[in-house]
Every structure is written in structure tokens, then in C-alpha cells.
Design a protein around this motif. Structure first.
Motif, PDB file in Angstrom:
ATOM      1  N   PHE A  36       0.838  -1.188   0.000  1.00 30.56           N
ATOM      2  CA  PHE A  36       0.000   0.000   0.000  1.00 30.56           C
ATOM      3  C   PHE A  36       0.875   1.241   0.000  1.00 30.56           C
ATOM      4  O   PHE A  36       1.794   1.358   0.813  1.00 30.56           O
ATOM      5  CB  PHE A  36      -0.922  -0.006   1.228  1.00 30.56           C
ATOM      6  CG  PHE A  36      -1.719  -1.273   1.347  1.00 30.56           C
ATOM      7  CD1 PHE A  36      -2.813  -1.487   0.540  1.00 30.56           C
ATOM      8  CD2 PHE A  36      -1.341  -2.261   2.238  1.00 30.56           C
ATOM      9  CE1 PHE A  36      -3.541  -2.668   0.635  1.00 30.56           C
ATOM     10  CE2 PHE A  36      -2.062  -3.434   2.337  1.00 30.56           C
ATOM     11  CZ  PHE A  36      -3.172  -3.639   1.532  1.00 30.56           C
ATOM     12  N   PHE A  37       0.579   2.167  -0.905  1.00 32.20           N
ATOM     13  CA  PHE A  37       1.305   3.427  -1.029  1.00 32.20           C
ATOM     14  C   PHE A  37       0.963   4.292   0.182  1.00 32.20           C
ATOM     15  O   PHE A  37      -0.202   4.599   0.419  1.00 32.20           O
ATOM     16  CB  PHE A  37       0.885   4.095  -2.346  1.00 32.20           C
ATOM     17  CG  PHE A  37       1.401   5.480  -2.559  1.00 32.20           C
ATOM     18  CD1 PHE A  37       2.735   5.790  -2.379  1.00 32.20           C
ATOM     19  CD2 PHE A  37       0.547   6.488  -2.984  1.00 32.20           C
ATOM     20  CE1 PHE A  37       3.214   7.069  -2.599  1.00 32.20           C
ATOM     21  CE2 PHE A  37       1.010   7.769  -3.214  1.00 32.20           C
ATOM     22  CZ  PHE A  37       2.337   8.058  -3.020  1.00 32.20           C
ATOM     23  N   ILE A  38       1.982   4.662   0.991  1.00 32.69           N
ATOM     24  CA  ILE A  38       1.714   5.394   2.226  1.00 32.69           C
ATOM     25  C   ILE A  38       2.392   6.765   2.320  1.00 32.69           C
ATOM     26  O   ILE A  38       1.999   7.573   3.149  1.00 32.69           O
ATOM     27  CB  ILE A  38       2.089   4.549   3.461  1.00 32.69           C
ATOM     28  CG1 ILE A  38       3.545   4.091   3.407  1.00 32.69           C
ATOM     29  CG2 ILE A  38       1.137   3.360   3.603  1.00 32.69           C
ATOM     30  CD1 ILE A  38       4.041   3.414   4.662  1.00 32.69           C
ATOM     31  N   ALA A  39       3.394   7.024   1.495  1.00 27.82           N
ATOM     32  CA  ALA A  39       4.064   8.326   1.548  1.00 27.82           C
ATOM     33  C   ALA A  39       4.915   8.525   0.299  1.00 27.82           C
ATOM     34  O   ALA A  39       5.296   7.564  -0.364  1.00 27.82           O
ATOM     35  CB  ALA A  39       4.956   8.428   2.793  1.00 27.82           C
ATOM     36  N   GLN A  40       5.195   9.803   0.007  1.00 21.61           N
ATOM     37  CA  GLN A  40       6.093  10.126  -1.096  1.00 21.61           C
ATOM     38  C   GLN A  40       7.123  11.127  -0.593  1.00 21.61           C
ATOM     39  O   GLN A  40       6.815  12.022   0.180  1.00 21.61           O
ATOM     40  CB  GLN A  40       5.334  10.704  -2.287  1.00 21.61           C
ATOM     41  CG  GLN A  40       6.250  10.946  -3.471  1.00 21.61           C
ATOM     42  CD  GLN A  40       5.499  11.068  -4.781  1.00 21.61           C
ATOM     43  OE1 GLN A  40       4.296  10.977  -4.825  1.00 21.61           O
ATOM     44  NE2 GLN A  40       6.234  11.287  -5.849  1.00 21.61           N
ATOM     45  N   ILE A  41       8.343  10.927  -1.042  1.00 19.95           N
ATOM     46  CA  ILE A  41       9.447  11.792  -0.655  1.00 19.95           C
ATOM     47  C   ILE A  41       9.575  12.899  -1.692  1.00 19.95           C
ATOM     48  O   ILE A  41       9.527  12.643  -2.894  1.00 19.95           O
ATOM     49  CB  ILE A  41      10.755  10.978  -0.566  1.00 19.95           C
ATOM     50  CG1 ILE A  41      10.585   9.878   0.484  1.00 19.95           C
ATOM     51  CG2 ILE A  41      11.937  11.872  -0.239  1.00 19.95           C
ATOM     52  CD1 ILE A  41      11.643   8.818   0.428  1.00 19.95           C
ATOM     53  N   GLY A  42       9.743  14.124  -1.199  1.00 19.43           N
ATOM     54  CA  GLY A  42       9.866  15.267  -2.092  1.00 19.43           C
ATOM     55  C   GLY A  42      11.309  15.724  -2.245  1.00 19.43           C
ATOM     56  O   GLY A  42      12.246  14.925  -2.172  1.00 19.43           O
ATOM     57  N   ARG A  43      11.487  17.009  -2.408  1.00 20.29           N
ATOM     58  CA  ARG A  43      12.805  17.605  -2.654  1.00 20.29           C
ATOM     59  C   ARG A  43      13.659  17.641  -1.393  1.00 20.29           C
ATOM     60  O   ARG A  43      13.158  17.489  -0.285  1.00 20.29           O
ATOM     61  CB  ARG A  43      12.635  19.024  -3.206  1.00 20.29           C
ATOM     62  CG  ARG A  43      11.958  19.958  -2.231  1.00 20.29           C
ATOM     63  CD  ARG A  43      11.853  21.391  -2.771  1.00 20.29           C
ATOM     64  NE  ARG A  43      11.110  22.239  -1.862  1.00 20.29           N
ATOM     65  CZ  ARG A  43      11.584  22.767  -0.742  1.00 20.29           C
ATOM     66  NH1 ARG A  43      12.827  22.544  -0.390  1.00 20.29           N
ATOM     67  NH2 ARG A  43      10.839  23.516   0.036  1.00 20.29           N
TER      68      ARG A  43
END
Length: 174
Positions: free
Chosen positions: A5-12
Motif C-alpha cells: 500500500f502506497f503510504i508516503a512520497q518523498i519530495g525535494r
């Protein structure tokens, strides 16, 4: 089945020490703690520091700006077992993966099966595949039920049944 399950995304990157913007895609931020390891589309990542107030995270082995840049846009995932271990449900709450696949009933009538759950604004909607007998009588193949007390009486994940009221009215209007 070991679905992720997709739970977070990392940004810049932020600053010089490998800090990265952290965008949550979960209702359970408490699962993110120092030392916890997550699957990602770039391999396993272990949190070495996290600051929810600033919305930043740092991972072991990526403590420089150059190393951290390699993680920009990386997605983090958890499987069902990890989710159940790290996320605390309150009374009456259920994980989406436990509700998907449940039969939707109004009284004794089967309306369909929950195929997915969608969040629109701040309301979750059950995406229901209509029972074949109802489709045969001319009703829509799919419909959405707001997952609120007005329509959902009870969700029994052990029996895989969602009991509803007035959901057939929504189906007939679809």
C-alpha cells in the motif's frame, strides 16, 4: 497475497544534511518512527530522523544532500502485516483492505461487493460493483456509497458484510 500500500512520497531535499520533504498518503502518521524500515521503489529505506512539524524525513545511508537527492519522488509502501502492526485503529474504524471485498447489504438484499474505496474531499466512498441480478433488472453496474453513518449502519469485516440503509436509493439514482 503480499499487496503493498502506497503510504508516503518523498519530495525535494531541504538543507545540507539529507533532509527531504515528506508527503503522507495515510491516515496513520504514527507509523513513521525512527528505526522503522519501509519498502520503496528504490529498495528498503530506514528512517534515521523525522520531524512532522516541519514535514521532513531523513534515511539511513542518505545523510548528505547528494545522496538524498537520489530519493526525490520515491514512494514508500507498507504491506498488510506491517500496517496492522504499526497502525492503531480506534473503535469502529477499519483498514480499507479489510473493507474491500465485503458484500454490501440493505436489509436482506445483496446490493453488490465493495471493489475499491475512494476519498473525495474529506469523505470516503465505497465503490460498489452492483450484484448481477440488480444489473439484470436495469440498474447501474457500479455505484458509490458515502462511508458515513447516514448510509452505513455497520461494517463486519470478520463476516465481510457492510450493512447499509438507503443505499439502494443511491443505486437507483445512479
Amino acid at each position: 497475497m503480499n499487496e503493498k500500500f502506497f503510504i508516503a512520497q518523498i519530495g525535494r531535499t531541504v538543507g545540507l544534511w539529507g533532509d527531504l520533504k515528506f508527503h503522507l498518503h495515510t491516515d496513520f502518521p504514527e507509523q513513521f518512527q525512527v528505526g522503522h524500515t519501509y519498502q520503496s521503489n528504490r529498495g528498503e529505506l530506514t528512517i534515521s530522523d523525522i520531524n512532522f512539524k516541519r514535514g521532513i524525513v531523513r534515511f539511513q545511508g542518505y545523510e548528505s544532500i547528494d545522496a538524498a537527492k537520489k530519493l526525490t519522488n520515491t514512494k514508500l509502501y507498507a504491506d498488510e502485516a506491517q500496517t496492522k502492526e504499526l497502525c492503531n485503529l480506534e473503535e469502529g474504524q477499519h483498514f480499507w483492505f479489510d473493507v474491500i471485498g465485503c458484500t454490501v447489504k440493505q436489509g436482506d438484499e445483496v446490493l453488490g461487493v465493495v471493489e475499491d474505496i475512494q476519498r473525495l474531499a474529506d469523505v470516503d466512498y465505497l465503490s460498489v460493483k452492483t450484484d448481477e441480478t440488480l444489473v439484470g433488472s436495469g440498474l447501474a453496474k457500479n455505484f458509490l456509497i458515502p462511508y458515513i453513518d447516514r448510509y452505513v449502519i455497520d461494517t463486519d469485516v470478520a463476516k465481510k458484510i457492510v450493512h447499509t440503509r438507503d443505499a439502494k436509493d443511491i443505486l437507483e439514482a445512479s
